[in-house]
Scaffold this motif. Structure first.
Motif, PDB file in Angstrom:
ATOM      1  N   PHE A  71       2.817   6.200  -6.875  1.00 21.65           N
ATOM      2  CA  PHE A  71       2.135   6.891  -7.794  1.00 21.65           C
ATOM      3  C   PHE A  71       2.112   8.742  -7.416  1.00 21.65           C
ATOM      4  O   PHE A  71       1.977   9.442  -8.251  1.00 21.65           O
ATOM      5  N   LEU A  72       2.451   8.924  -6.311  1.00 23.60           N
ATOM      6  CA  LEU A  72       2.742  10.518  -5.957  1.00 23.60           C
ATOM      7  C   LEU A  72       4.055  11.021  -6.479  1.00 23.60           C
ATOM      8  O   LEU A  72       3.999  12.133  -7.173  1.00 23.60           O
ATOM      9  N   MET A  73       5.060   9.955  -6.919  1.00 24.71           N
ATOM     10  CA  MET A  73       6.206  10.405  -7.483  1.00 24.71           C
ATOM     11  C   MET A  73       5.890  10.503  -9.208  1.00 24.71           C
ATOM     12  O   MET A  73       6.775  11.186  -9.734  1.00 24.71           O
ATOM     13  N   ARG A  88      -1.702  -5.837  -4.911  1.00 28.18           N
ATOM     14  CA  ARG A  88      -0.795  -5.586  -3.857  1.00 28.18           C
ATOM     15  C   ARG A  88      -0.353  -6.990  -3.623  1.00 28.18           C
ATOM     16  O   ARG A  88       0.735  -7.277  -3.105  1.00 28.18           O
ATOM     17  N   TYR A 121       2.879   1.424  -3.499  1.00 29.31           N
ATOM     18  CA  TYR A 121       2.053   2.148  -4.463  1.00 29.31           C
ATOM     19  C   TYR A 121       1.792   3.524  -4.301  1.00 29.31           C
ATOM     20  O   TYR A 121       1.892   4.368  -5.432  1.00 29.31           O
ATOM     21  N   SER A 122       1.596   3.826  -3.271  1.00 30.27           N
ATOM     22  CA  SER A 122       1.152   5.295  -2.843  1.00 30.27           C
ATOM     23  C   SER A 122       2.516   6.175  -3.213  1.00 30.27           C
ATOM     24  O   SER A 122       2.280   7.255  -3.884  1.00 30.27           O
ATOM     25  N   VAL A 123       3.738   5.722  -2.747  1.00 31.10           N
ATOM     26  CA  VAL A 123       4.892   6.581  -3.223  1.00 31.10           C
ATOM     27  C   VAL A 123       5.018   6.571  -4.615  1.00 31.10           C
ATOM     28  O   VAL A 123       5.406   7.677  -5.251  1.00 31.10           O
ATOM     29  N   GLN A 163      12.977   3.452  -7.063  1.00 30.08           N
ATOM     30  CA  GLN A 163      12.746   4.570  -6.012  1.00 30.08           C
ATOM     31  C   GLN A 163      12.050   4.248  -5.210  1.00 30.08           C
ATOM     32  O   GLN A 163      12.199   4.476  -3.932  1.00 30.08           O
ATOM     33  N   LEU A 168       0.818  -1.254  -0.118  1.00 34.79           N
ATOM     34  CA  LEU A 168       0.171   0.003  -0.047  1.00 34.79           C
ATOM     35  C   LEU A 168       0.962   1.298  -0.073  1.00 34.79           C
ATOM     36  O   LEU A 168       0.661   2.233  -0.915  1.00 34.79           O
ATOM     37  N   TYR A 169       1.857   1.330   0.894  1.00 35.90           N
ATOM     38  CA  TYR A 169       2.754   2.306   0.979  1.00 35.90           C
ATOM     39  C   TYR A 169       3.648   2.380  -0.385  1.00 35.90           C
ATOM     40  O   TYR A 169       3.770   3.659  -0.758  1.00 35.90           O
ATOM     41  N   SER A 188      -9.166  -0.722  -8.684  1.00 31.95           N
ATOM     42  CA  SER A 188      -9.165  -1.438  -7.371  1.00 31.95           C
ATOM     43  C   SER A 188      -7.608  -2.040  -7.335  1.00 31.95           C
ATOM     44  O   SER A 188      -7.213  -2.732  -8.272  1.00 31.95           O
ATOM     45  N   MET A 189      -6.817  -1.846  -6.242  1.00 31.23           N
ATOM     46  CA  MET A 189      -5.370  -2.434  -6.169  1.00 31.23           C
ATOM     47  C   MET A 189      -5.152  -3.658  -5.292  1.00 31.23           C
ATOM     48  O   MET A 189      -4.348  -4.261  -5.077  1.00 31.23           O
ATOM     49  N   ALA A 190      -6.510  -3.888  -4.708  1.00 31.19           N
ATOM     50  CA  ALA A 190      -6.266  -5.152  -3.691  1.00 31.19           C
ATOM     51  C   ALA A 190      -5.542  -6.497  -4.183  1.00 31.19           C
ATOM     52  O   ALA A 190      -4.532  -6.686  -3.784  1.00 31.19           O
ATOM     53  N   ALA A 233      12.418   3.528  -1.071  1.00 30.13           N
ATOM     54  CA  ALA A 233      11.769   4.398   0.154  1.00 30.13           C
ATOM     55  C   ALA A 233      10.786   3.563   0.826  1.00 30.13           C
ATOM     56  O   ALA A 233      10.656   3.915   2.105  1.00 30.13           O
ATOM     57  N   ARG A 256      -0.219   5.934 -12.567  1.00 29.68           N
ATOM     58  CA  ARG A 256      -1.353   5.402 -11.926  1.00 29.68           C
ATOM     59  C   ARG A 256      -2.357   4.841 -13.000  1.00 29.68           C
ATOM     60  O   ARG A 256      -3.153   3.846 -12.792  1.00 29.68           O
TER      61      ARG A 256
END
Lengths: 214, 373
Positions: free
Chosen positions: B29-31, B47, B25-27, B93, B22-23, B42-44, B97, B36
Motif C-alpha cells: 500500500f505504501l508503494m 491476511r 500489505y503495508s509495503v 515487488q 501485515l508487513y 479490516s484486513m484481518a 521486499a 488500498r
C-alpha cells in the motif's frame, strides 16, 4: 492536526465543520408542546454545511489545476510522474506505522462487530422468549375460551369476552415486539455496515431507517 | 529453480505468523496507495487468506498438476475484484521486499532469483487464466434486485435480474457483493433452476453482526445492484450417475440449493421420487412453505416434510430434520444443506445410521454462512 496549506485555509477565520461535528451536532428543541427542532437553527446550520461544501469544491478544483500544472512540468522535463514516486522500498518505520494503524483498525472493527453480534444475539433470544410466553398465554386463553364457550349455552358470557380481549392483546403484543426488535436490528445493521467501508465513501444507508441511537 | 530452497525459506518466513502478511500489505500500500481501495477496511481475514494461498503454492511448487489448477482458479476469481495484469508486478515487488525483510542474512542473490522466477510463473498462470476467462465471461455480473421479501425477522428472499446470460447449474453458488457494502463478498446458493428471464433467487439469513447479510435482509431495496461472481461448486449438483429416488435435508436457508434441484427435476426429469425434509427452529422460521406446498401439489413425486426442533406449540412434526429423514431412508442418495453446524451433525447421524458416505452430498460452504471469497 492541521498542516498549513500553501493554498490557504477555506472559509476564512471560521473553523470548518468536520463530518464528525456534523454527525454530533445538537439542535435546540423547540419550546414544550411543539415537536422538533428550531427551524431557524436548522436552516442556519444547513447554510453552513453548504458553505463548507462549496469551499471544499473550490479547493478540489484548485488542487486539480495544481496537479495539471505539475504533470505539465514533468512532461516538459521528459519525466513520467507515475513513475517519479520511485520504486524504492519504503522505510521500515513507515511500514511499521502503517502496520500498526492497520492492526488498530482491525481490532476496533472486530470489537465493534463482536459487540453487535452479542447485542443482536441477546435481542433475538429475548424476542424468542417473549413470543414463546405470549404463545403459551394465548394457547391457555384459547383453551379457556373453548371451555367457556362449551359451558355457556349460547349466551355471550362476560368471561368469554374477557378471553377474546386477552387473545387480541397477546397477538398485538407479539406483533409490537416484532416491530420493535426489527427497528433495533435495522439500526444495528446500519451501524455494523458502517464498519465495512471508509467513511468518506459512505452512502447514506436509508435516510428514513429508524436508529436506535436516538 | 531450487524448489527445496523456496520451501525452506518460506517455512522460515511463515514462522513469523501474522506479521508477514501485515508487513507485505503495508509495503504494497505504501508503494501503491491506489491499491488500498481495492480492499476492505479490516484486513484481518485477508491476511489469513494470503498466507493460505502462498503456502498452498509454495508447498506444491514442484508438482505442476497440484498447483496450476489452483492458480488458474485464483486468477479467474480475482477478476471480480477488478484486478488486472498491471497489478501483478506491484504484488511481486512487495512479496520480494517482505521475504528479504524476514530472511535477513539468508536472502541471497540466488534465492532472490529463484523467488522472482517462481513469482513470475505464478503471475503468468493467473493472468493467462484470467485472460482466457475474459474471452467468455465478464469479470463479474451485475444483478438488479427486482424483489425483496422479508419472510421472517431475519430471513429475506431476494429476486434479482442479471445483466448478461449467466451459466449455472442447480445446486451451485456464487460469491456475491452488494453496492451498499462494497468489497465484502460472501457465497450464496441459487434457489432456482436457470430461467428464461435471467433472474435468480437468493435466500438470505441475517448472520448476527454480519455486515453483508444484515444489509441484504434489512436494507436491500428494489433497484439496488448486486455483483455476482461466476457460479462455482459441484458437490450439490445432480450428477448423471446419481440415479433413482432422492432424500433431501434442508436446515434454514440451506433450503435454497435443494429447492433449485427440485425445480431442475421438475423441468428436466428424469422422474424420480423426492422427499424433502425442511428443518427449522420454530414454525415461524419455515419461511418458504407456501412455495414448497405449491410445488408438492403440482408434482405427485415430491413429498415435503416440515420439521421443527425448538417450538413446543408447533402442531406438526417436531424434532431434528435428520431423524425424520432417516425414517424414510431406503437407500436413496441424500443431499444435505444448512449451517455448518447442522451439516456436520446431520452427516454424523447419517453415517451412524449406515448411509454410505459416497451417497451423502453436501457443500463445503452454505448459503447460511457464506465464506468470504
Amino acid at each position: 492536526m492541521t498542516a498549513d496549506m500553501p493554498w490557504g485555509s477555506p472559509a476564512g477565520e471560521r473553523q470548518p465543520l468536520t463530518p464528525d461535528r456534523v454527525r454530533k451536532h445538537e439542535f435546540t428543541r423547540t419550546p414544550l408542546g411543539r415537536r422538533g427542532y428550531s427551524e431557524d437553527e436548522v436552516r442556519t446550520f444547513l447554510y453552513r454545511i453548504a458553505d463548507d461544501m462549496a469551499a471544499g469544491d473550490k479547493e478540489k478544483a484548485d488542487l486539480r489545476a495544481y496537479i495539471d500544472r505539475m504533470k505539465q512540468w514533468y512532461k516538459e522535463h521528459g519525466l513520467n510522474p507515475e513513475q517519479a514516486t520511485g520504486s524504492q522500498t519504503p522505510s521500515v518505520d513507515a511500514i511499521n506505522i502503517l502496520s500498526r494503524a492497520q492492526q488498530t483498525a482491525d481490532a476496533q472493527i472486530a470489537e465493534a462487530e463482536d459487540y453487535a453480534r452479542r447485542i443482536v444475539g441477546q435481542a433475538r433470544q429475548q424476542y424468542e422468549e417473549m413470543l414463546t410466553e405470549a404463545q403459551r398465554q394465548a394457547e391457555e386463553a384459547a383453551n379457556q375460551a373453548v371451555g367457556a364457550y362449551r359451558a355457556g349455552d349460547g349466551v355471550q358470557s362476560a368471561e368469554a369476552e374477557e378471553l377474546e380481549r386477552r387473545i387480541a392483546y397477546l397477538r398485538t403484543f407479539a406483533d409490537v415486539t416484532q416491530v420493535q426488535l426489527r427497528a433495533v436490528l435495522e439500526g444495528l445493521a446500519n451501524e455494523v455496515g458502517k464498519l465495512g467501508h471508509v467513511p468518506d465513501k459512505a452512502r447514506q444507508f436509508a435516510a428514513d431507517s429508524p436508529s436506535v441511537y436516538g | 529453480m531450487d524448489t527445496q530452497a523456496l520451501k525452506d525459506s518460506w517455512h522460515l518466513v511463515a514462522r513469523s505468523g501474522d506479521e508477514v502478511p501485515l508487513y507485505f500489505y503495508s509495503v504494497l500500500f505504501l508503494m501503491n496507495p491506489d491499491v488500498r481501495d481495492m480492499f476492505p477496511v479490516s484486513m484481518a481475514r485477508q491476511r489469513d487468506r494470503l498466507v493460505g494461498a502462498l503456502g498452498q503454492v509454495v508447498s506444491n511448487v514442484d508438482q505442476v498438476e497440484g498447483v496450476v489448477p489452483f492458480l488458474q482458479q485464483l486468477g479467474r476469481d480475482h477478476r471480480k475484484f477488478a484486478v488486472t495484469a498491471a497489478h501483478y508486478p506491484a504484488v511481486g515487488q512487495a512479496l520480494l521486499a517482505t521475504l528479504e525483510h524476514f530472511l535477513g542474512e539468508r536472502w541471497t542473490p540466488a534465492l532472490a532469483h529463484d523467488w522472482t522466477q517462481a513469482y513470475n510463473l505464478v503471475a503468468q498462470v493467473m493472468v493467462e487464466a484470467s485472460n482466457e476467462a475474459a474471452k467468455v465471461s465478464p469479470p463479474w455480473w451485475e444483478a438488479e434486485i427486482i424483489g425483496q421479501e422479508n419472510r421472517t425477522l431475519d430471513i429475506a428472499v431476494i429476486r434479482a435480474r442479471l445483466n448478461y446470460q449467466y451459466p449455472f447449474r442447480p445446486g451451485q453458488s456464487a460469491s456475491i457483493s452488494y453496492s451498499m457494502r462494497p468489497r465484502i463478498w460472501r457465497f450464496y446458493s441459487f434457489a432456482n433452476a436457470p430461467r428464461q428471464d435471467n433472474t435468480i433467487d437468493l435466500h438470505v439469513r441475517m448472520v448476527d453482526g454480519g455486515a453483508l447479510s444484515s444489509a441484504l435482509v434489512m436494507g436491500a431495496r428494489r433497484g439496488d445492484v448486486l455483483r455476482v461472481g461466476a457460479a462455482v461448486g459441484e458437490r450439490l449438483t445432480l450428477a448423471p450417475e446419481v440415479q433413482g429416488d432422492l432424500l433431501m435435508i434442508a436446515g434454514g436457508t440451506g433450503l435454497a440449493p435443494l429447492k433449485a434441484l427440485v425445480e431442475q427435476i421438475a423441468f428436466e426429469g428424469p422422474s424420480r421420487r423426492v422427499d424433502l425434509v425442511v428443518g427449522a427452529r420454530t414454525s415461524r422460521d419455515l419461511y418458504d412453505l407456501e412455495a414448497l406446498g405449491k410445488m408438492a401439489a403440482e408434482h405427485p413425486w415430491l413429498n415435503v416434510v416440515p420439521v421443527v426442533s425448538h417450538d413446543p406449540f408447533y402442531r406438526g412434526t417436531r424434532g431434528y430434520a435428520v431423524d425424520v429423514a432417516l425414517q424414510g431412508w431406503r437407500g436413496q442418495h441424500v443431499f444435505v444443506c444448512g449451517s455448518e453446524e447442522m451439516v456436520q451433525a446431520t452427516n454424523g447421524r447419517l453415517l451412524d445410521a449406515g448411509v454410505p458416505s459416497e451417497q451423502i452430498h453436501f457443500d463445503e460452504f452454505t448459503s447460511d454462512r457464506g465464506r468470504e471469497s
